[in-house]
Design a protein around this motif. Sequence first.
Motif: not given
Length: 315
Positions: A281, A285, A289
Amino acid sequence: MMLRKKTTPYISVVVPVYNEEESINELFDRLFGTLNSTGKSYEIIFVNDGSKDRSTQILADIFHKHKDVVRVIEFNNNYGQYIAIFAGFEHVRGQVIVTLDADLQNPPEDISKLLVKFDEGYDLVGGYREHRQDSFYRTYVSKFVNGMRDKLTGLHMRDHGCMLRAYSRNIVDQVIKTREAFTFITAMAQKFSKNPIDIPVRHSKRKRGASKYNPYKLIRIGFDLLTGFSLIPLQMFTLIGALTSLFSGTLVVYLVIRRIFIGPEVEGVFTLFALLFFMMSVLITGIGLIGEYVGRAYLSLCNHPRYVIKKIIEK
Ligand code: UDP
Ligand code: MG
């Protein structure tokens, strides 16, 4: 032949409008009263951000009654509050530019307070909502984003979400020169200001209509703000990556040694799963980003127009 001199007002007020049929008339009356009481020359620029209700008609009526001071910029679609203000900035003629929401949550009368500070020599006067009258959720998420922005971007202002603000023409000229796909106007202006100040302004509940921001629009704006101004979020990610690889490297060494001297380990399978999922995870992320930055770079590279104007109604 005599050339007619283009009038240059002292104050330009920019108001973004998206489906505000219930508020515009009262807004205009109060704004008109306030501006007349300043004794200074002014213009009011309404930017109609693709309204689908009667706002378009109401704005045209207001223009016909007050051609000398009202101008209306009409978009072909809904581009969002910040883009609407940006378009207003590209058309202002005044020396002091004031932005104000159309929904009357901030009273137009408080513009005089901003102007007083301006006369004292500040080039950016930001309002902050002293007793913010929005939902608990909105108020606290906004407090959190304000805090993050303060730390990540190093831009110090009390309340970047408050749109009752006054800018010098110089700052506005700088803002419209920027070429980012999305310009977070309040933060950008803060960056360009030489002498900013924040002052408290009043804030009340929306009397009519509902907020034009849905949760998706709010999340988008949070991302734009955090990734639009610094590379710190990316750098933090690299740091997390470096730390976790250090940690997992140590773990690998330990497991190899353990295997040689004690034998293979079989327990702790679920711990392994948990660790793996967690890492995955974090990874996703991180990719998201990076995507934010790449997307932004892509959009500004392509030089897409930020908005398309359907028509401008002015004298
Ligand atoms: N607005 C806009 N385009 C949008 C959303 C909002 O021009 O897509 C305008 C809206 O008409 C209002 C101002 O931006 O004048 C602030 O919107 P709203 O009051 O809904 O935001 P909130 O107070 O909930 O933050
Ligand atoms: Mg509002």
